[in-house]
Scaffold this motif. Structure first.
Motif, PDB file in Angstrom:
ATOM      1  N   GLU A 131     -10.655 -30.080  -7.685  1.00 24.94           N
ATOM      2  CA  GLU A 131     -11.939 -30.552  -8.228  1.00 24.94           C
ATOM      3  C   GLU A 131     -13.107 -30.144  -7.320  1.00 24.94           C
ATOM      4  N   ILE A 132     -13.193 -28.854  -7.079  1.00 23.77           N
ATOM      5  CA  ILE A 132     -14.215 -28.282  -6.201  1.00 23.77           C
ATOM      6  C   ILE A 132     -15.603 -28.419  -6.825  1.00 23.77           C
ATOM      7  N   ASP A 133     -16.586 -28.780  -5.999  1.00 27.63           N
ATOM      8  CA  ASP A 133     -17.977 -28.877  -6.450  1.00 27.63           C
ATOM      9  C   ASP A 133     -18.790 -27.630  -6.090  1.00 27.63           C
ATOM     10  N   TYR A 134     -18.450 -26.994  -4.968  1.00 28.49           N
ATOM     11  CA  TYR A 134     -19.173 -25.805  -4.509  1.00 28.49           C
ATOM     12  C   TYR A 134     -18.199 -24.842  -3.832  1.00 28.49           C
ATOM     13  N   VAL A 135     -18.475 -23.556  -3.957  1.00 25.55           N
ATOM     14  CA  VAL A 135     -17.846 -22.549  -3.109  1.00 25.55           C
ATOM     15  C   VAL A 135     -18.868 -22.206  -2.037  1.00 25.55           C
ATOM     16  N   VAL A 136     -18.436 -22.205  -0.782  1.00 23.91           N
ATOM     17  CA  VAL A 136     -19.346 -21.975   0.340  1.00 23.91           C
ATOM     18  C   VAL A 136     -18.894 -20.752   1.126  1.00 23.91           C
ATOM     19  N   THR A 137     -19.838 -19.898   1.477  1.00 22.86           N
ATOM     20  CA  THR A 137     -19.546 -18.758   2.331  1.00 22.86           C
ATOM     21  C   THR A 137     -20.717 -18.556   3.279  1.00 22.86           C
ATOM     22  N   ILE A 143     -19.570 -12.237   0.295  1.00 20.33           N
ATOM     23  CA  ILE A 143     -20.329 -12.821  -0.810  1.00 20.33           C
ATOM     24  C   ILE A 143     -19.762 -12.441  -2.181  1.00 20.33           C
ATOM     25  N   PRO A 144     -19.405 -11.168  -2.443  1.00 15.62           N
ATOM     26  CA  PRO A 144     -18.881 -10.832  -3.780  1.00 15.62           C
ATOM     27  C   PRO A 144     -17.624 -11.607  -4.162  1.00 15.62           C
ATOM     28  N   ILE A 145     -16.667 -11.736  -3.234  1.00 16.16           N
ATOM     29  CA  ILE A 145     -15.438 -12.455  -3.585  1.00 16.16           C
ATOM     30  C   ILE A 145     -15.699 -13.955  -3.699  1.00 16.16           C
ATOM     31  N   SER A 146     -16.696 -14.443  -2.958  1.00 11.97           N
ATOM     32  CA  SER A 146     -17.072 -15.856  -3.076  1.00 11.97           C
ATOM     33  C   SER A 146     -17.719 -16.112  -4.429  1.00 11.97           C
ATOM     34  N   MET A 147     -18.568 -15.192  -4.856  1.00 11.21           N
ATOM     35  CA  MET A 147     -19.221 -15.322  -6.151  1.00 11.21           C
ATOM     36  C   MET A 147     -18.204 -15.333  -7.288  1.00 11.21           C
ATOM     37  N   LEU A 153     -14.218 -20.878 -11.018  1.00 11.04           N
ATOM     38  CA  LEU A 153     -14.146 -22.340 -10.952  1.00 11.04           C
ATOM     39  C   LEU A 153     -15.306 -23.011 -11.696  1.00 11.04           C
ATOM     40  N   ASP A 154     -16.288 -22.212 -12.129  1.00 15.90           N
ATOM     41  CA  ASP A 154     -17.488 -22.711 -12.804  1.00 15.90           C
ATOM     42  C   ASP A 154     -18.256 -23.699 -11.923  1.00 15.90           C
ATOM     43  N   VAL A 155     -18.473 -23.302 -10.678  1.00 18.29           N
ATOM     44  CA  VAL A 155     -19.242 -24.121  -9.733  1.00 18.29           C
ATOM     45  C   VAL A 155     -20.276 -23.229  -9.036  1.00 18.29           C
ATOM     46  N   PRO A 156     -21.305 -23.822  -8.429  1.00 19.36           N
ATOM     47  CA  PRO A 156     -22.311 -23.012  -7.726  1.00 19.36           C
ATOM     48  C   PRO A 156     -21.760 -22.393  -6.449  1.00 19.36           C
ATOM     49  N   LEU A 157     -22.352 -21.259  -6.070  1.00 19.80           N
ATOM     50  CA  LEU A 157     -22.052 -20.634  -4.783  1.00 19.80           C
ATOM     51  C   LEU A 157     -23.156 -20.999  -3.805  1.00 19.80           C
ATOM     52  N   VAL A 158     -22.770 -21.428  -2.616  1.00 17.73           N
ATOM     53  CA  VAL A 158     -23.717 -21.770  -1.555  1.00 17.73           C
ATOM     54  C   VAL A 158     -23.522 -20.793  -0.403  1.00 17.73           C
ATOM     55  N   ILE A 159     -24.609 -20.140   0.008  1.00 19.60           N
ATOM     56  CA  ILE A 159     -24.538 -19.149   1.078  1.00 19.60           C
ATOM     57  C   ILE A 159     -25.231 -19.688   2.323  1.00 19.60           C
ATOM     58  N   ILE A 160     -24.473 -19.817   3.398  1.00 19.39           N
ATOM     59  CA  ILE A 160     -25.027 -20.243   4.677  1.00 19.39           C
ATOM     60  C   ILE A 160     -25.663 -19.031   5.343  1.00 19.39           C
ATOM     61  N   ARG A 161     -26.890 -19.183   5.808  1.00 23.12           N
ATOM     62  CA  ARG A 161     -27.632 -18.082   6.414  1.00 23.12           C
ATOM     63  C   ARG A 161     -27.381 -18.013   7.912  1.00 23.12           C
ATOM     64  N   GLY A 197     -21.188 -35.967  -0.087  1.00 24.76           N
ATOM     65  CA  GLY A 197     -19.942 -36.397  -0.691  1.00 24.76           C
ATOM     66  C   GLY A 197     -19.266 -35.352  -1.558  1.00 24.76           C
ATOM     67  N   SER A 198     -19.792 -34.140  -1.572  1.00 24.89           N
ATOM     68  CA  SER A 198     -19.210 -33.080  -2.404  1.00 24.89           C
ATOM     69  C   SER A 198     -17.918 -32.547  -1.784  1.00 24.89           C
ATOM     70  N   LYS A 199     -17.132 -31.907  -2.634  1.00 26.64           N
ATOM     71  CA  LYS A 199     -15.905 -31.250  -2.179  1.00 26.64           C
ATOM     72  C   LYS A 199     -16.128 -29.745  -2.275  1.00 26.64           C
ATOM     73  N   VAL A 200     -15.889 -29.034  -1.185  1.00 21.93           N
ATOM     74  CA  VAL A 200     -16.209 -27.607  -1.160  1.00 21.93           C
ATOM     75  C   VAL A 200     -14.986 -26.759  -0.824  1.00 21.93           C
ATOM     76  N   LEU A 201     -15.038 -25.520  -1.284  1.00 23.59           N
ATOM     77  CA  LEU A 201     -14.044 -24.508  -0.933  1.00 23.59           C
ATOM     78  C   LEU A 201     -14.765 -23.417  -0.156  1.00 23.59           C
ATOM     79  N   VAL A 202     -14.287 -23.118   1.041  1.00 29.51           N
ATOM     80  CA  VAL A 202     -14.872 -22.071   1.875  1.00 29.51           C
ATOM     81  C   VAL A 202     -14.141 -20.757   1.583  1.00 29.51           C
ATOM     82  N   VAL A 203     -14.894 -19.702   1.341  1.00 34.82           N
ATOM     83  CA  VAL A 203     -14.301 -18.381   1.084  1.00 34.82           C
ATOM     84  C   VAL A 203     -14.958 -17.372   2.018  1.00 34.82           C
ATOM     85  N   ASP A 204     -14.139 -16.529   2.648  1.00 37.09           N
ATOM     86  CA  ASP A 204     -14.668 -15.503   3.552  1.00 37.09           C
ATOM     87  C   ASP A 204     -13.793 -14.264   3.461  1.00 37.09           C
TER      88      ASP A 204
END
Length: 274
Positions: A131-137, A143-147, A153-161, A197-204
Protein backbone atom coordinates in the motif's frame (compact mmCIF):
# COMPACT_ATOMS: atom_id res chain seq x y z
CA UNK A 1 -21.66 8.47 -28.32
CA UNK A 2 -22.82 5.71 -30.67
CA UNK A 3 -23.22 2.18 -29.36
CA UNK A 4 -20.03 0.17 -29.68
CA UNK A 5 -19.76 -3.50 -30.48
CA UNK A 6 -18.55 -5.73 -27.67
CA UNK A 7 -15.13 -6.37 -29.18
CA UNK A 8 -14.65 -2.62 -29.61
CA UNK A 9 -15.71 -1.92 -26.02
CA UNK A 10 -13.37 -4.58 -24.64
CA UNK A 11 -10.47 -3.25 -26.69
CA UNK A 12 -11.11 0.29 -25.46
CA UNK A 13 -11.61 -0.90 -21.88
CA UNK A 14 -8.32 -2.78 -21.94
CA UNK A 15 -6.54 0.27 -23.31
CA UNK A 16 -7.94 2.53 -20.58
CA UNK A 17 -7.09 0.11 -17.78
CA UNK A 18 -3.55 -0.65 -18.95
CA UNK A 19 -2.69 3.01 -19.57
CA UNK A 20 -3.25 3.70 -15.88
CA UNK A 21 -2.43 0.52 -13.92
CA UNK A 22 -3.62 0.15 -10.32
CA UNK A 23 -6.05 3.05 -10.72
CA UNK A 24 -9.62 2.24 -9.73
CA UNK A 25 -12.15 3.15 -12.43
CA UNK A 26 -15.80 3.14 -11.42
CA UNK A 27 -18.38 1.20 -13.38
CA UNK A 28 -20.17 4.51 -13.99
CA UNK A 29 -17.07 5.79 -15.76
CA UNK A 30 -17.36 3.01 -18.33
CA UNK A 31 -21.15 3.11 -18.63
CA UNK A 32 -21.00 6.83 -19.46
CA UNK A 33 -17.92 6.47 -21.65
CA UNK A 34 -19.38 3.65 -23.74
CA UNK A 35 -23.10 4.51 -23.43
CA UNK A 36 -23.79 1.01 -22.13
CA UNK A 37 -25.66 -0.57 -19.21
CA UNK A 38 -23.80 -1.56 -16.07
CA UNK A 39 -24.66 -5.22 -16.66
CA UNK A 40 -23.11 -4.99 -20.12
CA UNK A 41 -19.93 -3.45 -18.72
CA UNK A 42 -19.77 -6.18 -16.07
CA UNK A 43 -19.86 -8.82 -18.78
CA UNK A 44 -17.15 -6.98 -20.74
CA UNK A 45 -14.91 -6.86 -17.66
CA UNK A 46 -15.31 -10.61 -17.09
CA UNK A 47 -14.16 -11.29 -20.66
CA UNK A 48 -11.27 -8.82 -20.36
CA UNK A 49 -10.24 -10.38 -17.06
CA UNK A 50 -10.09 -13.86 -18.58
CA UNK A 51 -8.10 -12.55 -21.55
CA UNK A 52 -5.53 -10.76 -19.37
CA UNK A 53 -4.98 -13.85 -17.23
CA UNK A 54 -4.75 -16.13 -20.26
CA UNK A 55 -2.07 -13.91 -21.80
CA UNK A 56 -0.28 -13.68 -18.44
CA UNK A 57 -0.25 -9.87 -18.54
CA UNK A 58 -1.35 -9.42 -14.93
CA UNK A 59 -4.89 -9.37 -13.57
CA UNK A 60 -8.02 -7.26 -13.55
CA UNK A 61 -9.48 -6.84 -10.07
CA UNK A 62 -12.97 -5.71 -9.16
CA UNK A 63 -13.54 -3.82 -5.92
CA UNK A 64 -16.96 -3.86 -4.28
CA UNK A 65 -18.55 -1.15 -2.18
CA UNK A 66 -19.33 2.54 -2.61
CA UNK A 67 -15.74 3.36 -3.58
CA UNK A 68 -15.41 0.25 -5.70
CA UNK A 69 -14.75 -0.29 -9.35
CA UNK A 70 -12.19 -2.09 -11.46
CA UNK A 71 -8.42 -1.84 -11.90
CA UNK A 72 -5.66 -3.49 -13.88
CA UNK A 73 -2.72 -4.86 -11.89
CA UNK A 74 0.34 -5.39 -14.11
CA UNK A 75 2.46 -8.39 -13.21
CA UNK A 76 5.35 -10.20 -14.78
CA UNK A 77 5.36 -13.95 -14.45
CA UNK A 78 8.36 -15.62 -12.83
CA UNK A 79 9.37 -17.01 -16.20
CA UNK A 80 9.20 -13.62 -17.92
CA UNK A 81 10.94 -11.89 -15.01
CA UNK A 82 13.79 -14.40 -15.11
CA UNK A 83 14.10 -14.02 -18.88
CA UNK A 84 14.13 -10.22 -18.56
CA UNK A 85 16.77 -10.17 -15.80
CA UNK A 86 19.04 -12.51 -17.78
CA UNK A 87 18.69 -10.30 -20.86
CA UNK A 88 19.39 -7.22 -18.73
CA UNK A 89 22.54 -8.69 -17.17
CA UNK A 90 23.78 -9.66 -20.64
CA UNK A 91 23.40 -6.04 -21.74
CA UNK A 92 25.47 -4.82 -18.82
CA UNK A 93 28.20 -7.37 -19.60
CA UNK A 94 28.93 -5.82 -22.98
CA UNK A 95 32.65 -4.96 -23.11
CA UNK A 96 32.19 -1.49 -24.56
CA UNK A 97 30.24 -0.44 -21.45
CA UNK A 98 33.38 -0.39 -19.30
CA UNK A 99 34.64 3.16 -18.81
CA UNK A 100 37.95 4.43 -17.49
CA UNK A 101 38.08 4.14 -13.73
CA UNK A 102 35.98 1.00 -13.56
CA UNK A 103 32.63 2.67 -14.24
CA UNK A 104 29.82 1.11 -16.28
CA UNK A 105 27.97 3.06 -18.94
CA UNK A 106 24.28 2.68 -18.00
CA UNK A 107 22.48 5.68 -19.46
CA UNK A 108 21.14 4.07 -22.63
CA UNK A 109 19.67 1.18 -20.63
CA UNK A 110 18.13 3.33 -17.90
CA UNK A 111 16.61 5.71 -20.44
CA UNK A 112 15.12 2.99 -22.63
CA UNK A 113 11.33 3.32 -22.14
CA UNK A 114 10.75 -0.40 -22.68
CA UNK A 115 13.46 -1.50 -20.23
CA UNK A 116 12.50 1.11 -17.63
CA UNK A 117 8.88 0.02 -17.94
CA UNK A 118 9.78 -3.63 -17.30
CA UNK A 119 11.96 -2.69 -14.32
CA UNK A 120 9.08 -0.67 -12.92
CA UNK A 121 6.72 -3.63 -13.27
CA UNK A 122 9.14 -5.92 -11.41
CA UNK A 123 9.52 -3.48 -8.51
CA UNK A 124 5.78 -2.79 -8.43
CA UNK A 125 5.03 -6.51 -8.34
CA UNK A 126 7.37 -7.03 -5.38
CA UNK A 127 5.83 -4.23 -3.31
CA UNK A 128 2.24 -4.37 -4.53
CA UNK A 129 0.80 -5.44 -1.17
CA UNK A 130 2.58 -2.72 0.81
CA UNK A 131 0.00 0.00 0.00
CA UNK A 132 2.67 2.45 -1.13
CA UNK A 133 1.78 6.16 -1.12
CA UNK A 134 4.91 7.51 -2.87
CA UNK A 135 7.91 6.28 -4.81
CA UNK A 136 10.99 8.21 -3.69
CA UNK A 137 14.33 8.57 -5.44
CA UNK A 138 17.27 10.94 -5.41
CA UNK A 139 18.22 13.25 -8.26
CA UNK A 140 20.20 10.79 -10.39
CA UNK A 141 20.05 8.37 -13.32
CA UNK A 142 17.49 6.29 -11.44
CA UNK A 143 14.66 8.72 -12.20
CA UNK A 144 13.31 6.82 -15.27
CA UNK A 145 12.98 3.49 -13.44
CA UNK A 146 11.49 5.29 -10.44
CA UNK A 147 8.94 6.99 -12.67
CA UNK A 148 7.91 3.68 -14.25
CA UNK A 149 7.58 2.09 -10.81
CA UNK A 150 5.39 4.97 -9.67
CA UNK A 151 3.25 4.61 -12.79
CA UNK A 152 2.80 0.88 -12.22
CA UNK A 153 1.72 1.55 -8.62
CA UNK A 154 -0.37 4.62 -9.58
CA UNK A 155 1.33 6.82 -6.98
CA UNK A 156 3.31 10.09 -7.21
CA UNK A 157 7.07 10.15 -7.71
CA UNK A 158 9.06 12.27 -5.26
CA UNK A 159 12.57 13.36 -6.24
CA UNK A 160 15.02 14.36 -3.52
CA UNK A 161 17.35 17.10 -4.73
CA UNK A 162 21.09 17.33 -4.18
CA UNK A 163 20.65 21.05 -3.54
CA UNK A 164 17.64 23.08 -2.41
CA UNK A 165 15.85 25.07 -5.12
CA UNK A 166 13.85 28.23 -4.65
CA UNK A 167 11.03 26.79 -6.78
CA UNK A 168 10.54 24.03 -4.19
CA UNK A 169 9.51 26.45 -1.44
CA UNK A 170 10.50 25.65 2.18
CA UNK A 171 12.68 22.52 2.24
CA UNK A 172 14.15 20.02 4.66
CA UNK A 173 17.88 19.47 4.17
CA UNK A 174 20.07 16.83 5.79
CA UNK A 175 23.70 15.78 5.55
CA UNK A 176 24.62 12.14 5.06
CA UNK A 177 27.82 10.16 4.66
CA UNK A 178 28.28 8.07 1.52
CA UNK A 179 28.95 4.46 2.36
CA UNK A 180 31.75 3.95 -0.16
CA UNK A 181 33.76 7.20 -0.21
CA UNK A 182 32.77 8.42 3.29
CA UNK A 183 32.18 11.88 1.87
CA UNK A 184 29.58 14.18 3.39
CA UNK A 185 26.76 14.98 0.96
CA UNK A 186 23.57 17.01 1.23
CA UNK A 187 20.04 16.20 0.11
CA UNK A 188 16.95 18.41 0.21
CA UNK A 189 13.22 17.88 -0.15
CA UNK A 190 10.28 20.28 -0.22
CA UNK A 191 8.14 20.21 2.92
CA UNK A 192 5.10 19.86 0.65
CA UNK A 193 6.39 16.75 -1.11
CA UNK A 194 5.24 14.05 1.29
CA UNK A 195 2.41 13.89 3.81
CA UNK A 196 3.24 12.79 7.34
CA UNK A 197 2.59 9.14 8.05
CA UNK A 198 2.92 8.07 4.42
CA UNK A 199 4.39 4.77 3.29
CA UNK A 200 7.11 5.09 0.67
CA UNK A 201 9.12 2.87 -1.65
CA UNK A 202 12.69 3.99 -2.39
CA UNK A 203 13.98 3.19 -5.89
CA UNK A 204 17.54 3.80 -7.13
CA UNK A 205 19.77 2.65 -9.95
CA UNK A 206 22.89 1.58 -8.03
CA UNK A 207 23.95 0.62 -4.51
CA UNK A 208 27.45 -0.04 -3.26
CA UNK A 209 27.49 0.39 0.51
CA UNK A 210 24.03 1.90 0.85
CA UNK A 211 24.96 5.41 2.01
CA UNK A 212 22.49 7.18 -0.27
CA UNK A 213 19.68 4.79 0.66
CA UNK A 214 20.47 5.34 4.34
CA UNK A 215 20.36 9.09 3.73
CA UNK A 216 16.92 8.78 2.12
CA UNK A 217 15.71 6.73 5.07
CA UNK A 218 16.92 9.46 7.43
CA UNK A 219 15.18 12.07 5.29
CA UNK A 220 11.92 10.14 5.48
CA UNK A 221 12.11 10.22 9.29
CA UNK A 222 11.93 14.01 9.06
CA UNK A 223 8.54 13.55 7.36
CA UNK A 224 7.45 10.78 9.76
CA UNK A 225 7.15 8.54 6.70
CA UNK A 226 7.64 4.77 6.76
CA UNK A 227 10.07 3.22 4.26
CA UNK A 228 8.30 0.03 3.21
CA UNK A 229 11.23 -1.14 1.09
CA UNK A 230 14.11 -0.22 -1.18
CA UNK A 231 14.47 -1.40 -4.76
CA UNK A 232 17.76 -0.99 -6.61
CA UNK A 233 18.62 -2.04 -10.13
CA UNK A 234 22.22 -3.05 -9.35
CA UNK A 235 23.84 -3.78 -5.99
CA UNK A 236 27.50 -4.67 -5.60
CA UNK A 237 28.38 -7.98 -4.02
CA UNK A 238 30.93 -6.23 -1.78
CA UNK A 239 30.65 -4.97 0.83
CA UNK A 240 28.19 -7.66 1.85
CA UNK A 241 27.07 -5.60 4.84
CA UNK A 242 25.17 -2.57 3.57
CA UNK A 243 24.04 0.41 5.62
CA UNK A 244 20.43 -0.63 4.93
CA UNK A 245 18.80 -4.03 5.19
CA UNK A 246 15.34 -3.85 3.66
CA UNK A 247 16.37 -3.73 0.00
CA UNK A 248 16.09 -5.93 -3.05
CA UNK A 249 18.30 -5.71 -6.13
CA UNK A 250 17.55 -6.99 -9.61
CA UNK A 251 21.21 -7.52 -10.55
CA UNK A 252 24.36 -8.20 -8.53
CA UNK A 253 27.69 -6.72 -9.61
CA UNK A 254 30.33 -9.23 -8.55
CA UNK A 255 33.35 -7.37 -9.88
CA UNK A 256 35.11 -5.67 -12.76
CA UNK A 257 38.36 -6.68 -14.46
CA UNK A 258 39.57 -3.60 -16.32
CA UNK A 259 42.56 -5.44 -17.82
CA UNK A 260 40.37 -8.12 -19.38
CA UNK A 261 37.55 -5.66 -20.03
CA UNK A 262 35.16 -7.95 -18.20
CA UNK A 263 32.08 -6.99 -16.17
CA UNK A 264 30.91 -9.73 -13.83
CA UNK A 265 27.23 -9.15 -13.22
CA UNK A 266 24.44 -11.64 -12.60
CA UNK A 267 20.66 -11.54 -12.25
CA UNK A 268 19.43 -11.81 -8.68
CA UNK A 269 17.08 -14.74 -9.14
CA UNK A 270 16.34 -14.84 -5.40
CA UNK A 271 13.67 -12.19 -6.00
CA UNK A 272 11.65 -14.79 -7.90
CA UNK A 273 10.97 -16.57 -4.61
CA UNK A 274 7.89 -15.63 -2.61
Amino acid sequence: MRKLRRNHRIGALMNILTERPNHIFTYNYFTERFNAAKSTISEDIVIAKELVEELDLGCIETISGAAGGVKFVPKMSKERTKEFLVELSDKFKEKDRLLTGGFIYMTDILYSPNIANCIGKVFASKFLTEEIDYVVTVETKGIPISMMTAQALDVPLVIIRRNARVTEGPTVSINYVTGSTKKIQTMSLSRRAIKEGSKVLVVDDFMKAGGTAKGIQDMMKEFKADVAGIGVLIATEEPKKKLVDNYISLLTLKGIDEEKQEIYIEPNLDILEG
